[in-house]
Design an enzyme around this catalytic site. Structure first.
Site, PDB file in Angstrom:
ATOM      1  N   GLN A  60      -2.971   2.988   9.725  1.00 17.79           N
ATOM      2  CA  GLN A  60      -1.557   3.039   9.000  1.00 17.79           C
ATOM      3  C   GLN A  60      -0.876   3.943   9.915  1.00 17.79           C
ATOM      4  OE1 GLN A  60      -4.454   3.222   7.602  1.00 17.79           O
ATOM      5  NE2 GLN A  60      -4.480   2.813   5.281  1.00 17.79           N
ATOM      6  N   ASP A  79      -2.112  10.571  -2.867  1.00 16.19           N
ATOM      7  CA  ASP A  79      -2.483   9.387  -3.649  1.00 16.19           C
ATOM      8  C   ASP A  79      -2.928   9.927  -5.177  1.00 16.19           C
ATOM      9  OD1 ASP A  79      -3.066   8.463  -1.047  1.00 16.19           O
ATOM     10  OD2 ASP A  79      -2.906   6.451  -2.372  1.00 16.19           O
ATOM     11  N   ARG A 111       0.759  -1.235  -0.038  1.00 15.15           N
ATOM     12  CA  ARG A 111       0.004   0.040  -0.128  1.00 15.15           C
ATOM     13  C   ARG A 111       0.937   1.282   0.139  1.00 15.15           C
ATOM     14  NH1 ARG A 111       1.459   2.097   3.859  1.00 15.15           N
ATOM     15  NH2 ARG A 111       0.406   3.769   3.522  1.00 15.15           N
ATOM     16  N   ASN A 118      -5.914  12.059  -0.457  1.00 14.14           N
ATOM     17  CA  ASN A 118      -5.044  11.325   0.290  1.00 14.14           C
ATOM     18  C   ASN A 118      -5.910  10.515   1.271  1.00 14.14           C
ATOM     19  OD1 ASN A 118      -2.136  10.724   1.214  1.00 14.14           O
ATOM     20  ND2 ASN A 118      -2.681  11.696   3.100  1.00 14.14           N
ATOM     21  N   ARG A 155      -7.467  -1.065  -7.059  1.00 17.55           N
ATOM     22  CA  ARG A 155      -7.825   0.158  -6.312  1.00 17.55           C
ATOM     23  C   ARG A 155      -7.852   1.422  -7.194  1.00 17.55           C
ATOM     24  NH1 ARG A 155      -4.429   1.126  -0.982  1.00 17.55           N
ATOM     25  NH2 ARG A 155      -6.444   1.936  -0.215  1.00 17.55           N
TER      26      ARG A 155
HETATM   27  O1  MRU Z   1      -5.068   3.216   1.919  1.00 17.94           O
HETATM   28  P1  MRU Z   1      -3.445   3.526   1.832  1.00 17.94           P
HETATM   29  O2  MRU Z   1      -2.683   3.178   3.041  1.00 17.94           O
HETATM   30  O3  MRU Z   1      -2.665   3.048   0.445  1.00 17.94           O
HETATM   31  O4  MRU Z   1      -3.266   5.188   1.918  1.00 17.94           O
HETATM   32  C1  MRU Z   1      -1.873   5.846   1.510  1.00 17.94           C
HETATM   33  C2  MRU Z   1      -2.056   7.269   1.884  1.00 17.94           C
HETATM   34  O5  MRU Z   1      -3.092   7.799   1.754  1.00 17.94           O
HETATM   35  C3  MRU Z   1      -0.722   7.634   1.674  1.00 17.94           C
HETATM   36  O6  MRU Z   1      -0.509   8.922   2.301  1.00 17.94           O
HETATM   37  C4  MRU Z   1      -0.102   8.092   0.183  1.00 17.94           C
HETATM   38  O7  MRU Z   1      -0.488   6.947  -0.438  1.00 17.94           O
HETATM   39  C5  MRU Z   1       1.204   8.281   0.058  1.00 17.94           C
HETATM   40  S1  MRU Z   1       2.447   7.258   0.243  1.00 17.94           S
HETATM   41  C6  MRU Z   1       3.824   8.026  -0.135  1.00 17.94           C
END
Ligand code: MRU
Length: 355
Positions: free
Chosen positions: A199, A240, A49, A250, A92
């Site tokens: 996370q 993202d 992720r 994000n 995703r």
């Molecule tokens: O759902 P996730 O854990 O993949 O979401 C990740 C995030 O929102 C991060 O902040 C984003 O991907 C930036 S990673 C450098």
């Protein structure tokens, strides 16, 4: 800082090896994946992720699956590659790195008409390895630019995880904190736990603590009080998908942090590589937002469910922070200030779209 790749190709090129992020911090489990369904599931279940890590993983996955094609003729092979692209791209929707890297891998194959399949595969492998190396370099540059925005003793609030696990090596939003530690500059990280998948609690504090960065875990709804108490000098978050006008998707809850930061007069920085900028997306209204299973809210991290089974849940995995709330976007090419539509386009040598 010591580096171990959390995503890589196995030496024989037959599988993608990952550190399973869904099991951290309690278990360190590496997986070698080569079946299409397992590769898809690894992205969908957040075993891998973070936008850049998903992109790197997808490039390796596309190579691994293309190797399994039985096609001998160029056009059959391209059809197989297109099928792999469509399948992985559906895992995703929000992080644009996934599509960008799959597009790039497909373009390699498409640019070699009538070549033999082995030569095309060799080029695809080289491209996947290059994508990984580019991310390492971009993260290092972003971290350096980010470090110029803070000073000794600052408190940094961060949301979700944008460290080495989500990227390569230094990470993006956490990169300045790792660099600071290496250079003897003391910063203090305040880490939002980041409900519902935690996370921030599970991954960010794990990474910071192991690197010797002073950090404190807070629940998401404590961001306002720590800002009010003067503990936060800047917010650093990842991204993202950044739209052409600077609106940024994000992890869910990021836009709330930005609104609070504006209220308390705290700078709010988005740190991300150019692979996360979507110049074809005009603004945040055009960014697809992933909706996930409500069980993640009710029962995933609780010993007993926190709500009755029949309770309805709404579980958007991302939100969009309006560009007006963002102080600057920190990229590998430098720090971009508003107006983002003109300045992002200029930084990356793009013509700003009219209208
Ligand atoms: O759902 P996730 O854990 O993949 O979401 C990740 C995030 O929102 C991060 O902040 C984003 O991907 C930036 S990673 C450098």
């Amino acid at each position: 800082m010591t580096h171990t790749d959390n995503v890589c190709l196995t030496p024989d090129g037959s599988a993608v090896r990952i550190l399973d992020q869904s099991r951290l911090p309690n278990e360190t489990v590496y997986l070698e994946l080569s079946r299409a369904e397992d590769l898809y599931e690894a992205i969908h279940s957040l075993r891998v992720r973070g936008a850049p890590a998903i992109g790197i993983f997808a490039a390796y996955a596309m190579y691994v699956l293309a190797r399994q094609s039985r096609a001998e003729l160029y056009f059959d092979f391209i059809q197989d590659c297109e099928k792999i692209h469509r399948y992985l791209n559906a895992s995703r929707p929000t992080a644009v790195n996934l599509k960008h890297m799959l597009d790039r891998m497909l373009a390699v194959a498409e640019a070699m008409p009538c070549m033999d399949v082995d030569s095309i595969l060799e080029s695809m492998k080289k491209t996947a390895l290059a994508i990984h190396q580019e991310d390492i370099d971009m993260c290092a540059a972003i971290s350096r630019h980010g470090l110029s925005l803070v000073k000794e003793g600052d408190g940094i609030l961060t949301h979700c995880n944008a460290g080495p696990l989500a990227t390569s090596r230094y990470g993006t939003a956490l990169g300045p904190l790792f660099l600071a530690a290496e250079e003897g500059i003391t910063l203090h990280a305040w880490c939002d736990e980041t409900r519902p998948l935690l996370q921030g609690a599970r991954l960010t504090t794990y990474e910071l603590q192991r690197a010797g960065v002073d950090c404190t875990l807070i629940c998401d709804n404590m961001a306002s009080i720590v800002m009010k108490e003067g503990k936060i000098n800047a917010c650093f978050v990842g991204c993202d998908r950044v739209a052409a006008n600077g609106d940024t998707a994000n992890k869910i809850g990021t836009s709330g942090v930005a609104i609070l930061a504006k209220h308390y007069g705290i700078p709010f920085y988005v740190l991300g590589p150019s692979s996360t900028i979507d110049f074809n997306c005009p603004d945040g209204d055009h960014i697809p937002i992933e909706l996930r299973d409500g069980e993640e809210i009710k029962s995933k991290f609780f010993e007993k469910p926190s709500a009755l089974p029949e309770v309805k849940c709404y579980n958007p995995a991302f939100d969009v922070t309006d560009h007006q709330l963002i102080t600057a976007i920190v990229t590998e090419k430098g720090i971009c200030y508003p107006p983002f539509d003109a300045n992002l386009a200029a930084l990356f040598g793009r013509k700003k779209k009219e209208g």
